[in-house]
Design a protein around this motif. Sequence first.
Motif, PDB file in Angstrom:
ATOM      1  N   ARG A   1       0.832  -1.186   0.000  1.00  9.18           N
ATOM      2  CA  ARG A   1       0.000   0.000   0.000  1.00  9.18           C
ATOM      3  C   ARG A   1       0.877   1.250   0.000  1.00  9.18           C
TER       4      ARG A   1
ATOM      5  N   THR B   1      -0.450   8.220   0.295  1.00  4.70           N
ATOM      6  CA  THR B   1      -0.458   9.164  -0.819  1.00  4.70           C
ATOM      7  C   THR B   1      -0.012  10.549  -0.360  1.00  4.70           C
ATOM      8  N   GLY B   2       0.243  11.419  -1.335  1.00  4.93           N
ATOM      9  CA  GLY B   2       0.736  12.756  -1.056  1.00  4.93           C
ATOM     10  C   GLY B   2      -0.144  13.524  -0.091  1.00  4.93           C
ATOM     11  N   ILE B   3      -1.456  13.250  -0.107  1.00  5.48           N
ATOM     12  CA  ILE B   3      -2.369  14.008   0.752  1.00  5.48           C
ATOM     13  C   ILE B   3      -2.616  13.291   2.076  1.00  5.48           C
TER      14      ILE B   3
ATOM     15  N   GLY C   1      -3.633  10.101   2.318  1.00  9.75           N
ATOM     16  CA  GLY C   1      -4.571   8.990   2.158  1.00  9.75           C
ATOM     17  C   GLY C   1      -3.820   7.683   1.960  1.00  9.75           C
ATOM     18  N   THR C   2      -4.577   6.625   1.775  1.00 10.23           N
ATOM     19  CA  THR C   2      -3.972   5.317   1.574  1.00 10.23           C
ATOM     20  C   THR C   2      -4.577   4.666   0.342  1.00 10.23           C
ATOM     21  N   ARG C   3      -3.718   3.978  -0.404  1.00  8.19           N
ATOM     22  CA  ARG C   3      -4.264   3.180  -1.489  1.00  8.19           C
ATOM     23  C   ARG C   3      -3.384   1.963  -1.719  1.00  8.19           C
TER      24      ARG C   3
ATOM     25  N   GLY D   1      -6.003   8.415  -3.093  1.00 10.50           N
ATOM     26  CA  GLY D   1      -6.453   8.007  -1.761  1.00 10.50           C
ATOM     27  C   GLY D   1      -7.479   8.972  -1.194  1.00 10.50           C
TER      28      GLY D   1
ATOM     29  N   THR E   1     -10.192   7.775   1.188  1.00 10.62           N
ATOM     30  CA  THR E   1      -9.733   7.377   2.528  1.00 10.62           C
ATOM     31  C   THR E   1      -9.559   8.566   3.468  1.00 10.62           C
ATOM     32  N   VAL E   2      -9.574   9.804   2.941  1.00  7.73           N
ATOM     33  CA  VAL E   2      -9.461  10.962   3.841  1.00  7.73           C
ATOM     34  C   VAL E   2     -10.807  11.680   4.018  1.00  7.73           C
TER      35      VAL E   2
ATOM     36  N   PHE F   1      -6.781  -0.202  -6.233  1.00  5.06           N
ATOM     37  CA  PHE F   1      -6.355   0.842  -5.300  1.00  5.06           C
ATOM     38  C   PHE F   1      -6.958   0.763  -3.899  1.00  5.06           C
TER      39      PHE F   1
END
Lengths: 336, 372
Positions: free
Chosen positions: A313, A316-318, A320-322, B45, B48-49, B358
């Motif tokens: 996983r 992410t830059g912000i 978040g997760t992916r 993502g 997710t936020v 993703f």
Amino acid sequence: MRHTHILLAHGSGGSMMHDLIRELFLPAFDNPLLQQSNDQAVFDPQTKRLAFTTDSYVVQPLFFPGGCIGDLAVHGTINDLAVGGAVPIGLSAGFIIEEGLEVEILQRIVDAMKLAADNAGVPIVTGDTKVVERGACDKLFINTSGIGVIADGVNIDGANARDGDVVLLSGCIGEHGVAVMSERKGIRFSTPVVTDSKALHRLVQRMLDVCSDIHVMRDPTRGGVASTLNEIASQSGVGIEIDEASLPITPEVQGACDLLGLDPLYLANEGALIAIVPAVHSDALLAAMRETPEGVNARMIGTVLSDTPGLVRMRTGIGGTRIVNMLSGEILPRIC
Amino acid sequence: MNLLTAFRDSTRAAPLIERIRRRDTGPVSLMEFCGGHTVAIFRGGIRTVMPEHVRMLSGPGCPVCVTSNADLDRAIALAKTPNVVLTTYGDMLKVPGSRESLAQIKALGTPVEIVYSTIDALRLAQNYPDKQIVFFAIGFETTAPAAAAAVIQARNWGLRNFSMCSVMKLTIPGAQALLRMGEVKVNGILGPGHVSSIIGAEAWRFLPEEHGVPVVISGFETLDILAAIDALLAMIEGGKADLINEYRRIVKPEGNRKAWNTVRNVFDVVSSSWRGFGEIPASGLRLRREWEEFDADKRFEITVYPSDEHPACRCGEVLRGVLEAPDCTVFGTACTPEHPLGPCMVSSEGSCAAYYHFHQSARLRINNSKRS
């Protein structure tokens, strides 16, 4: 060579083949083992453990920014040995040539192989040539195999990643993929992206000098960093989290990827390695890597986790997760 | 800092996310109408936020996905016509038709070529004058101008071996059909960026005016999308429904008139069949009579058998936003990117593919269901 193009007879096993070997291959790859002109090269290894690998090169086009199929075939096989912790001691080279190939092109490719092998200090000690009818292969395919010796105490294995380990990456990613893709598609960038193709065995030995307890090492070639990390996560039964902001991607590669709808995480690299190492050694390893020409852009890109086994996983830059999945199918352009 | 890095500056994301979390809207559902947004949202993502009360939905924005199996079967039949080389964008290849995919027939020797642009297809026609080059044109308003330009160029170059099978679609009638069906409650819409650069931001004003749904036209960088979501939530919070153009650096109110006029000069607006929706009136583009010499459907006689879809595939419901991909019983088990039962799992802009590639909890659910 009196001929300007390769003919079927150059692969016949007769006098024309001997001319080709004597006049084109032997002068380039000159070394004592090859000069014996036997059916095999004979080694006397001073170690108990050997590494053996093979790879076939069918890249199209044969020449691309920063390299060609020849140096790629040398670097690729050296790197497959190197990431097992082996010191390469000899390579084989098998050529499958389409009849009609210009001898001048073959010469340039063989010269590039010689230069790459010389620079790496790894001799090409045995070889083979076949010529096939027009259409039976695409100009030139090269197979290289290699043998290397592994020092005692080195145990690098895709199954060795452990909870708490850190993930190191030796250089910028995506350059080889973009270089080949742009050449194939006839796309020119104002700042050309050149392949990162290079031999990594010296970098690896430098790393092993600092820490012989490297758990996993891989070169992220086809399928890119994303696919390699997935292989490791699955082989070791661990989760891996990488940090998007830490990924070394040049603005040129990022720009080309944005334009072509590609993800640098899935593009092939030919001069980068991923190492999974105990966290206590990571600072020393990174410092040592950055002192080598092959590892100046080395950095830590992630960590190994015990949860989510088999999954990679990304933070992410912000924030978040992916998921970062394994490459599925071919890389295709976007449509809108 | 250049334009691109500015829109990827992660330090600007945190305050935006904070603002989104504080918006007092109650439970809301926001839908994106563009496959490019779907991918960007998952890749960044963004879901997710989001706070729990903000639900993100994907709509019918993937052009490959909304192509009906009947149209795909027609393209496959065209590809199998003697002397024809079918060209299309790469994403279409792996989509399963009623019996087979373009990738499968290509592997068995039928000439199917992936092109990056319509110009590539024209070049093939120039280079292989003995072959009939057919371009299978899929896509929305964004891809239509290039398709129109190709037909015009083919006439200018006197190419008699180039033709086009158009199943291109229009987004506005698609969006109207979705809202009229009323199956899914949408509180705000993320308007498509590239489509709007052609048809203009104003084309979406019917959403607030006729349906009372706020719309924000958004770009594709993570910060674009966060800003657009915040603007949507601000309107919902304030009880307003309006049209906001967040993607002003690309999208003009009136769009690209020249490009759109070119499209209208070459194509007629006709009824079109959408996966999951059926026939939608005035939602497709077909070559006009004065250009029909380039219409592959007129040039070639083909036999197409009645089409069907895999009985377990629920892409239609996914495209209408009534089913979330991970809730489909075959998601990740019988249907994977390697063995897709429908287009949403295999198109790069498909919602099932985005979840599969993703989304962590969607993947963990698959792993758990495989284990049990």
